[in-house]
Write a protein that holds these residues in place. Structure first.
Motif, PDB file in Angstrom:
ATOM      1  N   VAL A  82      -3.350 -51.327  36.332  1.00 44.11           N
ATOM      2  CA  VAL A  82      -3.571 -50.734  35.019  1.00 44.11           C
ATOM      3  C   VAL A  82      -2.406 -51.144  34.129  1.00 44.11           C
ATOM      4  N   GLU A  83      -2.713 -51.687  32.958  1.00 46.81           N
ATOM      5  CA  GLU A  83      -1.677 -52.066  32.006  1.00 46.81           C
ATOM      6  C   GLU A  83      -1.772 -51.174  30.775  1.00 46.81           C
ATOM      7  N   LEU A  84      -0.632 -50.774  30.277  1.00 52.61           N
ATOM      8  CA  LEU A  84      -0.566 -49.941  29.088  1.00 52.61           C
ATOM      9  C   LEU A  84       0.277 -50.675  28.063  1.00 52.61           C
ATOM     10  N   PHE A  85      -0.285 -50.945  26.921  1.00 54.83           N
ATOM     11  CA  PHE A  85       0.449 -51.627  25.854  1.00 54.83           C
ATOM     12  C   PHE A  85       0.423 -50.743  24.619  1.00 54.83           C
ATOM     13  N   ILE A  86       1.597 -50.414  24.119  1.00 56.14           N
ATOM     14  CA  ILE A  86       1.720 -49.583  22.921  1.00 56.14           C
ATOM     15  C   ILE A  86       2.312 -50.449  21.822  1.00 56.14           C
ATOM     16  N   GLU A  87       1.580 -50.622  20.733  1.00 55.89           N
ATOM     17  CA  GLU A  87       2.068 -51.404  19.601  1.00 55.89           C
ATOM     18  C   GLU A  87       3.313 -50.746  19.014  1.00 55.89           C
ATOM     19  N   ASN A  89       9.222 -51.293  11.314  1.00 52.35           N
ATOM     20  CA  ASN A  89      10.439 -50.580  10.892  1.00 52.35           C
ATOM     21  C   ASN A  89      10.673 -49.290  11.670  1.00 52.35           C
ATOM     22  N   VAL A  90      10.472 -49.329  12.972  1.00 53.55           N
ATOM     23  CA  VAL A  90      10.564 -48.123  13.789  1.00 53.55           C
ATOM     24  C   VAL A  90      11.957 -47.484  13.740  1.00 53.55           C
ATOM     25  N   GLN A  91      13.001 -48.275  13.548  1.00 52.54           N
ATOM     26  CA  GLN A  91      14.366 -47.741  13.547  1.00 52.54           C
ATOM     27  C   GLN A  91      14.891 -47.399  12.152  1.00 52.54           C
ATOM     28  N   LEU A  92      14.125 -47.687  11.107  1.00 57.75           N
ATOM     29  CA  LEU A  92      14.615 -47.534   9.736  1.00 57.75           C
ATOM     30  C   LEU A  92      15.179 -46.143   9.452  1.00 57.75           C
ATOM     31  N   TYR A  93      14.427 -45.107   9.738  1.00 50.16           N
ATOM     32  CA  TYR A  93      14.878 -43.745   9.403  1.00 50.16           C
ATOM     33  C   TYR A  93      16.040 -43.307  10.291  1.00 50.16           C
ATOM     34  N   HIS A  94      16.041 -43.760  11.529  1.00 51.67           N
ATOM     35  CA  HIS A  94      17.151 -43.441  12.430  1.00 51.67           C
ATOM     36  C   HIS A  94      18.452 -44.042  11.895  1.00 51.67           C
ATOM     37  N   VAL A  95      18.411 -45.298  11.479  1.00 54.29           N
ATOM     38  CA  VAL A  95      19.599 -45.968  10.944  1.00 54.29           C
ATOM     39  C   VAL A  95      20.047 -45.317   9.643  1.00 54.29           C
ATOM     40  N   GLN A  96      19.108 -44.969   8.784  1.00 52.67           N
ATOM     41  CA  GLN A  96      19.472 -44.285   7.533  1.00 52.67           C
ATOM     42  C   GLN A  96      20.149 -42.947   7.821  1.00 52.67           C
ATOM     43  N   ASN A  97      19.629 -42.207   8.793  1.00 58.24           N
ATOM     44  CA  ASN A  97      20.233 -40.925   9.149  1.00 58.24           C
ATOM     45  C   ASN A  97      21.621 -41.097   9.759  1.00 58.24           C
ATOM     46  N   MET A  98      21.828 -42.154  10.560  1.00 54.00           N
ATOM     47  CA  MET A  98      23.168 -42.419  11.107  1.00 54.00           C
ATOM     48  C   MET A  98      24.151 -42.706   9.979  1.00 54.00           C
ATOM     49  N   LYS A  99      23.716 -43.497   8.993  1.00 57.42           N
ATOM     50  CA  LYS A  99      24.566 -43.820   7.847  1.00 57.42           C
ATOM     51  C   LYS A  99      24.981 -42.544   7.109  1.00 57.42           C
ATOM     52  N   GLU A 100      24.017 -41.670   6.847  1.00 56.88           N
ATOM     53  CA  GLU A 100      24.305 -40.417   6.147  1.00 56.88           C
ATOM     54  C   GLU A 100      25.225 -39.515   6.977  1.00 56.88           C
ATOM     55  N   HIS A 101      25.019 -39.490   8.282  1.00 57.68           N
ATOM     56  CA  HIS A 101      25.864 -38.694   9.169  1.00 57.68           C
ATOM     57  C   HIS A 101      27.309 -39.193   9.122  1.00 57.68           C
ATOM     58  N   LEU A 102      27.481 -40.521   9.208  1.00 57.53           N
ATOM     59  CA  LEU A 102      28.828 -41.097   9.195  1.00 57.53           C
ATOM     60  C   LEU A 102      29.520 -40.913   7.853  1.00 57.53           C
ATOM     61  N   ALA A 103      28.760 -40.794   6.779  1.00 59.97           N
ATOM     62  CA  ALA A 103      29.326 -40.575   5.453  1.00 59.97           C
ATOM     63  C   ALA A 103      29.532 -39.083   5.177  1.00 59.97           C
ATOM     64  N   ASP A 104      29.305 -38.238   6.208  1.00 60.24           N
ATOM     65  CA  ASP A 104      29.440 -36.779   6.094  1.00 60.24           C
ATOM     66  C   ASP A 104      28.503 -36.162   5.060  1.00 60.24           C
TER      67      ASP A 104
END
Length: 56
Positions: A8-13, A17-32
């Motif tokens: 059985v094979e499972l493929f999830i597309e 931009n799956v990381q876009l919001y995570h990276v934006q939130n890290m930027k905001e966190h680092l900028a306090d």
């Protein structure tokens, strides 16, 4: 994954931009400007959930 019914094979597309919001939130966190919503505790839970999904 292989079981009594065979292979059985499972493929999830991956969404675009799956990381876009995570990276934006890290930027905001680092900028306090905000506390990042993802923590080690939430990452542990996410890892557990994903393991349950692919568990044999």
């Amino acid at each position: 994954m292989t079981n009594e019914n065979g292979m059985v094979e499972l493929f999830i597309e991956h969404p675009e931009n799956v990381q876009l919001y995570h990276v934006q939130n890290m930027k905001e966190h680092l900028a306090d400007n905000m506390e990042h919503p993802s923590t080690g505790k939430s990452a542990l839970h996410t890892s557990w959930v994903l393991e349950q999904i692919v568990k044999e």
